[in-house]
Design a protein around this motif. Structure first.
Motif, PDB file in Angstrom:
ATOM      1  N   ARG A  51       0.825  -1.208   0.000  1.00 46.52           N
ATOM      2  CA  ARG A  51       0.000   0.000   0.000  1.00 46.52           C
ATOM      3  C   ARG A  51       0.865   1.265   0.000  1.00 46.52           C
ATOM      4  NH1 ARG A  51      -5.397   0.996   0.895  1.00 46.52           N
ATOM      5  NH2 ARG A  51      -5.882   3.079   1.684  1.00 46.52           N
ATOM      6  N   TRP A  52       0.466   2.228  -0.809  1.00 46.49           N
ATOM      7  CA  TRP A  52       1.115   3.524  -0.943  1.00 46.49           C
ATOM      8  C   TRP A  52       0.052   4.587  -0.692  1.00 46.49           C
ATOM      9  CZ3 TRP A  52       6.348   3.817  -2.515  1.00 46.49           C
ATOM     10  CH2 TRP A  52       6.923   2.589  -2.872  1.00 46.49           C
ATOM     11  N   THR A  53       0.414   5.673  -0.045  1.00 45.96           N
ATOM     12  CA  THR A  53      -0.544   6.696   0.340  1.00 45.96           C
ATOM     13  C   THR A  53      -0.308   7.982  -0.437  1.00 45.96           C
ATOM     14  OG1 THR A  53      -0.568   5.763   2.570  1.00 45.96           O
ATOM     15  CG2 THR A  53      -1.490   7.970   2.302  1.00 45.96           C
ATOM     16  N   GLY A  54      -1.414   8.552  -0.935  1.00 52.12           N
ATOM     17  CA  GLY A  54      -1.368   9.846  -1.604  1.00 52.12           C
ATOM     18  C   GLY A  54      -1.881  10.911  -0.651  1.00 52.12           C
ATOM     19  N   LEU A  60      -2.805   3.875  -3.467  1.00 52.41           N
ATOM     20  CA  LEU A  60      -2.421   2.891  -4.470  1.00 52.41           C
ATOM     21  C   LEU A  60      -2.061   1.616  -3.731  1.00 52.41           C
ATOM     22  CD1 LEU A  60      -1.310   1.868  -7.260  1.00 52.41           C
ATOM     23  CD2 LEU A  60       0.831   3.021  -6.662  1.00 52.41           C
ATOM     24  N   LYS A  61      -2.669   0.513  -4.134  1.00 50.17           N
ATOM     25  CA  LYS A  61      -2.331  -0.786  -3.555  1.00 50.17           C
ATOM     26  C   LYS A  61      -1.905  -1.685  -4.715  1.00 50.17           C
ATOM     27  CE  LYS A  61      -4.090  -4.710  -0.979  1.00 50.17           C
ATOM     28  NZ  LYS A  61      -5.294  -5.391  -0.499  1.00 50.17           N
ATOM     29  N   ASP A 127      10.509   7.782  -0.501  1.00 51.22           N
ATOM     30  CA  ASP A 127      10.144   6.536  -1.177  1.00 51.22           C
ATOM     31  C   ASP A 127       8.755   6.691  -1.781  1.00 51.22           C
ATOM     32  OD1 ASP A 127      10.136   3.906  -2.045  1.00 51.22           O
ATOM     33  OD2 ASP A 127       9.767   3.054  -0.063  1.00 51.22           O
ATOM     34  N   CYS A 128       8.704   7.068  -3.057  1.00 50.84           N
ATOM     35  CA  CYS A 128       7.425   7.360  -3.702  1.00 50.84           C
ATOM     36  C   CYS A 128       7.326   6.705  -5.078  1.00 50.84           C
ATOM     37  CB  CYS A 128       7.247   8.863  -3.871  1.00 50.84           C
ATOM     38  SG  CYS A 128       7.300   9.789  -2.330  1.00 50.84           S
ATOM     39  N   LEU A 129       6.093   6.587  -5.541  1.00 53.57           N
ATOM     40  CA  LEU A 129       5.798   6.172  -6.903  1.00 53.57           C
ATOM     41  C   LEU A 129       4.995   7.299  -7.542  1.00 53.57           C
ATOM     42  CD1 LEU A 129       4.806   2.434  -6.312  1.00 53.57           C
ATOM     43  CD2 LEU A 129       6.998   3.350  -7.095  1.00 53.57           C
ATOM     44  N   VAL A 130       5.348   7.637  -8.769  1.00 51.47           N
ATOM     45  CA  VAL A 130       4.752   8.782  -9.438  1.00 51.47           C
ATOM     46  C   VAL A 130       4.116   8.336 -10.754  1.00 51.47           C
ATOM     47  CG1 VAL A 130       5.230  11.061 -10.424  1.00 51.47           C
ATOM     48  CG2 VAL A 130       6.547  10.252  -8.449  1.00 51.47           C
ATOM     49  N   TYR A 137       2.257   8.676  -4.879  1.00 53.95           N
ATOM     50  CA  TYR A 137       1.937   7.905  -3.674  1.00 53.95           C
ATOM     51  C   TYR A 137       3.252   7.570  -2.992  1.00 53.95           C
ATOM     52  CZ  TYR A 137      -2.077   7.441  -6.737  1.00 53.95           C
ATOM     53  OH  TYR A 137      -3.114   7.713  -7.585  1.00 53.95           O
ATOM     54  N   CYS A 138       3.279   7.678  -1.655  1.00 52.00           N
ATOM     55  CA  CYS A 138       4.533   7.468  -0.928  1.00 52.00           C
ATOM     56  C   CYS A 138       4.341   6.498   0.220  1.00 52.00           C
ATOM     57  CB  CYS A 138       5.064   8.795  -0.379  1.00 52.00           C
ATOM     58  SG  CYS A 138       5.392  10.030  -1.662  1.00 52.00           S
TER      59      CYS A 138
END
Length: 140
Positions: A51-54, A60-61, A127-130, A137-138
């Motif tokens: 899980r990533w949080t925006g 984003l999971k 540590d993020c995804l863009v 989301y980080c």
């Protein structure tokens, strides 16, 4: 003079023969290298599972798409504030990240930091995804 011409002819003939034998060997290794380089790095994208949080409730999971081949993922997302800006999308690892398609077109999820998200609330994260500027989301 005749000896010199004969020696030069021999050298040219020998160098011509060796040149013909070299390209197949080098092109074979080049194609092997290209094949190796075209294989996405699943180890990197596999580390993104979870899980990533925006911001403002966006998330984003990422999970592996088990029935599919390695490098295939399911992306469960709330990517906008409207209820219809959510869903689960199939993604595939590429050299740059995870490629996926949703209603707003083809997208690429890639590694970055909070600064790359373009959102001040995530700017300090590392540590993020863009997906795009304004959508990231980080992890803490």
């Amino acid at each position: 003079m005749i000896k010199t011409a004969l020696a030069l002819s021999t050298i040219i003939l020998i160098s011509g023969c060796s040149s013909e034998s070299e390209p197949p060997a080098s092109s074979a290794s080049t194609s092997d290298t290209a094949t190796e380089q075209s294989q996405p790095d699943y180890e990197t994208t596999d580390q993104w599972v979870g899980r990533w949080t925006g911001v403002e409730g966006l998330f984003l999971k990422i999970s592996k798409d088990e029935p599919a081949d390695p490098g295939h993922y399911l992306l469960e997302m709330q990517y906008g504030l409207d209820a219809e800006q959510s869903g689960t999308f199939e993604g595939q690892a590429t050299d740059e990240g995870i490629s996926f398609s949703r209603d707003d077109g083809q997208q690429l999820l890639r590694a970055g930091d909070g600064e790359a998200t373009g959102m001040k609330w995530l700017a300090e994260k590392e540590d993020c995804l863009v997906v795009a500027t304004g959508e990231g989301y980080c992890r803490d």
